[in-house]
Design an enzyme around this catalytic site. Structure first.
Site, short mmCIF file in Angstrom:
data_model
loop_
_atom_site.label_atom_id
_atom_site.label_comp_id
_atom_site.label_asym_id
_atom_site.label_seq_id
_atom_site.Cartn_x
_atom_site.Cartn_y
_atom_site.Cartn_z
CE LYS A 87 -70.22 25.97 1.00
NZ LYS A 87 -69.51 27.27 0.79
CB THR A 134 -70.89 30.20 10.52
OG1 THR A 134 -69.65 30.58 9.97
CG2 THR A 134 -70.92 28.71 10.52
#
Lengths: 383, 383
Positions: A163, A174
């Site tokens: 996501k 990340t």
């Protein structure tokens, strides 16, 4: 099955109640992780940085809606409790459960909700297209689309879900990304591969320049294909992560266009990456792309403040897809045809290529345009 | 007279035809300058970096609408020609004319227009409120308001005008700023003072994180007051530049609110400044301020990626003016009352104060909110 469930040994599931989602993924194997480099990292990140050292995962639990960030000791205990819940309901050792959270910062988890969601989905985990879709959707916050990727190399596969959306400027793992492969690989090698791949994929996406407190990418190798080929695994993992990175960029908050910047001829790869990231992060480049305004001067101006040394008047710049590239600058000479350049900006993907003629360094970065939508989404996030 | 014309020995004038403005300022004295650190600096910046070494200016010519940036040798010759024109019409040596440009990058100057404008205003230069207002308005691009500041210290004065608006993230001189004092000071001392003051004022404004190709701040000391007092001059110049910096932040493209961030207790001043700049530059902080959404987690998250070492759970954070500060976090404990915090965001100025408890470093930075207006202005800039 289009992503993680295509990998041998992976079962998934997810559930969502309004903005609160829970994802469970069951997969046993050697494991690696990369994490945010924000000093304000969430307690679940602290926990995972310790636990990943065992080099082994049996499952992952991840919730959306509350980042469990800036929650101190209580947040850490809550993250441990999430692992315990997953362990209980899946019948595995909580030590080998990975945990991740995404959502509002500075709020405590609703553990009774998480327990209830965990109880609901644990018995329903399966290897199916629907299951991987539920898992990918349950971790979404302001994402509009679930993100899946799969790379196949002969008899082994690498699959991932993630996501993204906002607060994306990783120098790190990340966002939330869960990657699986049925290749056979030890944890230390997998960690090296994941770190290299992350640097060339997730760490080259910038949505807004804000680095998150909760970014995490976990990769588990079940080994069930029996295949061992490091080079091939690295290329497959990179293909998978690159696809996820592009999906994150294209689905940035409020985005209408994906921006891709190729930098070539830089002194080295690191320099090329710094310039490419600076260009995709520039609010003025982003707004020009949104308005389909061929204001290429903003691209060269952004390159100029990336902290890399080069001769501005040796630079060439193109816009558009390979094969149909339109030159804007040729070795320092302005050659732009503004009308043609504008036409090249009308699609869903806008590509710039910058050639510096300083060396052999190359890199690509991805971002999205900056629109009124981003402002509206983020002006009223917590309320 | 509210700014430069309050300073003994300064005459100004300006004219504008649609987006093309020209400003002329006549003032003779020792001079100093600070410039953009963007590698893609405009030819007029290259020229001024050489000429300021003489330590003397007799006049300044500045145009808006075309930045004369990324224009190579022709751009350099054009910048020299602007000095020559100003020298001719004012009857002075072109070597001592300062030149600056702002506007679209990658376009050549219309020298015949500039010559015509120069001929019009050169005979009209005067010391008056109207003249300084014309000068401040002629350098505006997307600015909504002209920017003036004056600091008075007994018998000497420091006045300045500037333009800001977009592409503002100076590590340097910043934007166009023209500063005058009738204090008596040699060029080398003035250069030292200007550099220190710039670091604490202009370099602490971030509108959008894009560093310009054309930023310049020039300061001329006419000496006509006969006063020599370095300390007093530095404090007056800082007062003047701080006011201009705040005006730039408040008039950022599309801005509805000024954001002011005070960081205290950092390891050193540089660290405090890095954190303060990172917070005011954060798109997520900016949009939250715009939406009056007390999403303070974004403030601590931004502090966490500023590259400065501190203990997240020793941090305290307040919102609001001194005297009416509302605590959000106290030494790592969340104490926020969201409704009161929201009320503190309703004015034109939103102030955050962050106390790190690591050392004695303090700094303040200024920015503005990020609105649909910024997107709209910059989506259609060149067309």
């Amino acid at each position: 099955m289009k992503s993680i469930c295509a990998v041998e040994g992976v079962q998934a599931g997810g559930v969502r109640e309004r903005k609160y989602g829970l994802t469970l993924i069951r997969a046993e194997g050697s494991a690696a992780g990369v994490f945010t480099s924000n000093r304000m990292r969430a307690p679940c990140i602290e926990l995972m940085m310790e636990r990943i050292l065992s080099g082994k995962l049996e499952a992952v639990i991840a919730n959306s809606g509350c980042a469990n960030a800036y929650t101190g000791k209580r947040g850490y205990t809550d993250a441990v409790q999430m692992c315990t819940l997953a362990g209980e309901f899946l019948g595995i050792d909580p030590q080998y459960v990975g945990v991740a959270s995404t959502g509002v910062i500075g709020r405590y988890l609703d553990l009774s909700l998480i327990e209830r969601q965990c109880r609901t989905i644990a018995p329903l985990l399966e290897r199916s297209e629907m299951a991987e879709d539920l898992a990918a959707r349950a971790i979404m916050t302001t994402d509009l689309l679930p993100k899946h990727a799969l790379a196949v190399r002969g008899r082994f596969r690498v699959g991932g879900i993630c996501k993204g959306s906002g607060m994306i400027a990783p120098r790190m793992g990340t966002m939330l990304a869960f990657l699986y492969t049925d290749a056979q690989v030890d944890a230390a090698t997998l960690q090296d591969i994941l770190r290299r791949v992350t640097r060339r994929t997730f760490n080259r996406v910038v949505i807004d320049g804000d680095m998150s407190t909760n970014d995490i990418a976990l990769c588990t190798a079940t080994g069930e294909s029996g295949i061992m080929n490091e080079e091939s695994l690295e290329s497959a993992l990179e293909e998978c992560c690159r696809s996820l990175a592009q999906q994150i960029a294209g689905d940035g908050e409020g985005a209408t266009k994906l921006i891709e910047v190729h930098v070539k001829g830089a002194p080295d790869e690191e320099g090329a990456a710094a310039i490419a990231r600076t260009i995709v992060a520039s609010p003025l480049v982003k707004t020009a792309v949104y308005g389909e305004d061929p204001n290429w001067g903003r691209v060269v101006a952004a390159a100029g403040y990336a902290g890399v040394s080069f001769d501005p008047y040796q630079v060439s710049l193109w816009i558009g897809e390979a094969g149909r590239k339109i030159p804007l600058v040729k070795e320092g000479e302005i050659v732009v045809n503004l009308q043609r350049a504008k036409t090249a900006m009308q699609g869903k993907k806008v590509i710039f290529e910058l050639q510096l003629q300083e060396g052999e360094g190359e890199a690509t970065a991805w971002g999205c345009d900056l629109t009124e939508g981003y402002v509206q989404i983020n002006g009223r996030y917590t309320t």
